[in-house]
Design a protein around this motif. Structure first.
Motif, short mmCIF file in Angstrom:
data_model
loop_
_atom_site.label_atom_id
_atom_site.label_comp_id
_atom_site.label_asym_id
_atom_site.label_seq_id
_atom_site.Cartn_x
_atom_site.Cartn_y
_atom_site.Cartn_z
N ASP A 1 0.87 -1.17 0.00
CA ASP A 1 0.00 0.00 0.00
C ASP A 1 0.91 1.22 0.00
OD1 ASP A 1 -2.16 1.68 0.16
OD2 ASP A 1 -2.90 0.92 2.07
N VAL A 2 0.64 2.15 -0.88
CA VAL A 2 1.48 3.33 -1.03
C VAL A 2 0.60 4.56 -0.89
CG1 VAL A 2 3.03 4.61 -2.57
CG2 VAL A 2 3.05 2.10 -2.60
N ARG A 3 1.08 5.54 -0.16
CA ARG A 3 0.46 6.86 -0.05
C ARG A 3 1.55 7.89 -0.29
NH1 ARG A 3 -4.37 5.83 3.21
NH2 ARG A 3 -4.78 3.66 2.71
N VAL A 4 1.17 9.11 -0.64
CA VAL A 4 2.13 10.16 -0.94
C VAL A 4 1.87 11.37 -0.04
CG1 VAL A 4 2.87 11.84 -2.70
CG2 VAL A 4 2.46 9.45 -3.34
N VAL A 5 2.94 11.97 0.45
CA VAL A 5 2.88 13.26 1.14
C VAL A 5 3.72 14.22 0.31
CG1 VAL A 5 3.55 14.56 3.19
CG2 VAL A 5 2.57 12.28 3.43
N THR A 6 3.11 15.31 -0.10
CA THR A 6 3.78 16.26 -0.98
C THR A 6 3.96 17.61 -0.33
OG1 THR A 6 3.76 17.19 -3.23
CG2 THR A 6 1.66 17.08 -2.10
N THR A 7 5.04 18.28 -0.66
CA THR A 7 5.15 19.69 -0.29
C THR A 7 4.46 20.49 -1.39
OG1 THR A 7 7.26 20.02 -1.44
CG2 THR A 7 7.37 19.30 0.87
N GLU A 8 4.06 21.69 -1.06
CA GLU A 8 3.37 22.51 -2.05
C GLU A 8 4.28 22.82 -3.24
OE1 GLU A 8 0.06 23.17 -2.15
OE2 GLU A 8 0.11 21.83 -0.42
N ARG A 9 5.55 23.03 -3.02
CA ARG A 9 6.48 23.31 -4.12
C ARG A 9 6.61 22.12 -5.06
NH1 ARG A 9 5.72 28.22 -3.93
NH2 ARG A 9 6.82 29.46 -2.40
N ALA A 10 6.51 20.92 -4.55
CA ALA A 10 6.63 19.72 -5.39
C ALA A 10 5.50 19.63 -6.40
CB ALA A 10 6.67 18.47 -4.53
N THR A 11 4.31 20.11 -6.04
CA THR A 11 3.16 19.98 -6.95
C THR A 11 3.32 20.80 -8.22
OG1 THR A 11 1.92 21.74 -5.83
CG2 THR A 11 1.57 19.47 -5.05
N HIS A 12 4.29 21.66 -8.26
CA HIS A 12 4.58 22.41 -9.48
C HIS A 12 5.08 21.50 -10.59
CE1 HIS A 12 6.01 25.68 -12.04
NE2 HIS A 12 7.17 25.05 -12.12
N PHE A 13 5.69 20.37 -10.21
CA PHE A 13 6.37 19.51 -11.18
C PHE A 13 5.56 18.29 -11.64
CE2 PHE A 13 9.77 21.65 -8.82
CZ PHE A 13 10.42 22.26 -9.88
N TYR A 14 4.42 18.04 -11.04
CA TYR A 14 3.60 16.90 -11.46
C TYR A 14 2.13 17.22 -11.24
CZ TYR A 14 2.92 15.71 -6.57
OH TYR A 14 2.55 15.76 -5.24
N ASN A 15 1.29 16.45 -11.87
CA ASN A 15 -0.15 16.60 -11.73
C ASN A 15 -0.63 15.52 -10.77
OD1 ASN A 15 -2.95 16.59 -12.07
ND2 ASN A 15 -2.80 17.09 -14.24
N THR A 16 -1.25 15.90 -9.66
CA THR A 16 -1.69 14.91 -8.66
C THR A 16 -2.66 13.90 -9.25
OG1 THR A 16 -3.37 16.44 -7.84
CG2 THR A 16 -1.27 16.38 -6.66
N ALA A 17 -3.38 14.27 -10.31
CA ALA A 17 -4.31 13.34 -10.94
C ALA A 17 -3.57 12.18 -11.61
CB ALA A 17 -5.17 14.07 -11.96
N ASP A 18 -2.27 12.36 -11.89
CA ASP A 18 -1.47 11.30 -12.51
C ASP A 18 -0.89 10.32 -11.50
OD1 ASP A 18 -1.92 12.48 -14.97
OD2 ASP A 18 -0.02 13.59 -14.97
N VAL A 19 -1.08 10.58 -10.23
CA VAL A 19 -0.56 9.71 -9.17
C VAL A 19 -1.67 8.74 -8.77
CG1 VAL A 19 0.48 9.64 -6.87
CG2 VAL A 19 0.96 11.56 -8.39
N PRO A 20 -1.44 7.43 -8.91
CA PRO A 20 -2.52 6.45 -8.72
C PRO A 20 -2.85 6.11 -7.26
CG PRO A 20 -0.50 5.32 -9.33
CD PRO A 20 -0.20 6.79 -9.38
N VAL A 21 -2.38 6.92 -6.31
CA VAL A 21 -2.67 6.68 -4.90
C VAL A 21 -3.07 7.99 -4.24
CG1 VAL A 21 -1.07 4.73 -4.76
CG2 VAL A 21 -0.27 7.02 -4.15
N HIS A 22 -3.46 7.90 -2.98
CA HIS A 22 -3.87 9.09 -2.24
C HIS A 22 -2.68 10.02 -2.01
CE1 HIS A 22 -7.04 10.95 0.26
NE2 HIS A 22 -5.98 11.53 0.83
N VAL A 23 -2.87 11.31 -2.25
CA VAL A 23 -1.84 12.33 -2.06
C VAL A 23 -2.29 13.26 -0.94
CG1 VAL A 23 -0.60 14.26 -3.11
CG2 VAL A 23 -1.14 12.23 -4.49
N TYR A 24 -1.45 13.38 0.09
CA TYR A 24 -1.73 14.28 1.21
C TYR A 24 -0.93 15.54 1.06
CZ TYR A 24 -3.62 10.09 3.42
OH TYR A 24 -4.34 8.97 3.70
#
Length: 194
Positions: free
Chosen positions: A56-79
């Protein structure tokens, strides 16, 4: 890059995961964050993990990181940081960083930028990701892949921070071969060798 939206549940149900392997992926504001969707997909297909054990994989992102990817492209829950605050409204409510820490048996921070590395080393917990790494219990593993271009990788303050980090269970993969010099380019275009 366009920012996506990820449906967030107000209180994550982290206790029902029957998976033997529970990996929390932290992602920071580095250009290497472009690789997050691929990293998560590969983790979900880890060879050698029996289907009955599961991962089971989950993601925790910093706000600056979201500039480089689209959260809709991540197949798991992003916090995100905002989830920490939106989830908690009363004294008896669960606290997201505590629940995530209890749930995960491994925290992988890839990429780890210099800003977040400094926060972790200094105990600055002003967003969700450094709070998770600062509060890691000894039962779990913290794996970090620092991402700094060229000479910054071996820069004395960066190296000192990693070598004196208080976590005895921190692993930092060596990105360079033991003999010879690496060649090629970083994503930013700087030469890989220095």
């Amino acid at each position: 890059m366009e920012r996506g939206s990820c449906a967030m549940s107000p209180v994550p149900d982290l206790s029902v995961s029957g998976s033997r392997y529970r990996v929390l992926v932290g992602v920071t504001g580095s250009v290497a964050a472009l690789k997050l969707p691929s990293l998560v997909s590969q983790l979900l297909q880890t060879p050698g993990v029996r289907e009955s054990d599961g991962i089971d994989v989950r993601v925790v992102t910093t706000e600056r990181a979201t500039h480089f990817y689209n959260t809709a492209d991540v197949p798991v829950h992003v916090y995100r940081d905002q989830d920490e605050w939106e989830m908690w409204s009363a004294r008896s409510d669960p606290v997201l960083h505590i629940e995530l820490r209890r749930w995960a048996n491994m925290l992988v921070i890839a990429p780890l930028d210099a800003n977040t590395l400094g926060k972790i080393a200094s105990g600055i917990c002003d967003n969700l990701l450094p709070t998770l790494s600062e509060k890691r219990s000894s039962r779990g593993t913290l794996l970090i892949a620092k991402d700094m271009c060229g000479p910054s990788m071996g820069h004395k303050p960066s190296s000192t921070v990693l070598s004196c980090h208080e976590h005895s269970n921190v692993a930092t993969p060596d990105h360079f071969p033991t003999s010879g010099h690496p060649s090629g380019l970083w994503l930013c275009g700087s030469p890989l060798h220095y």
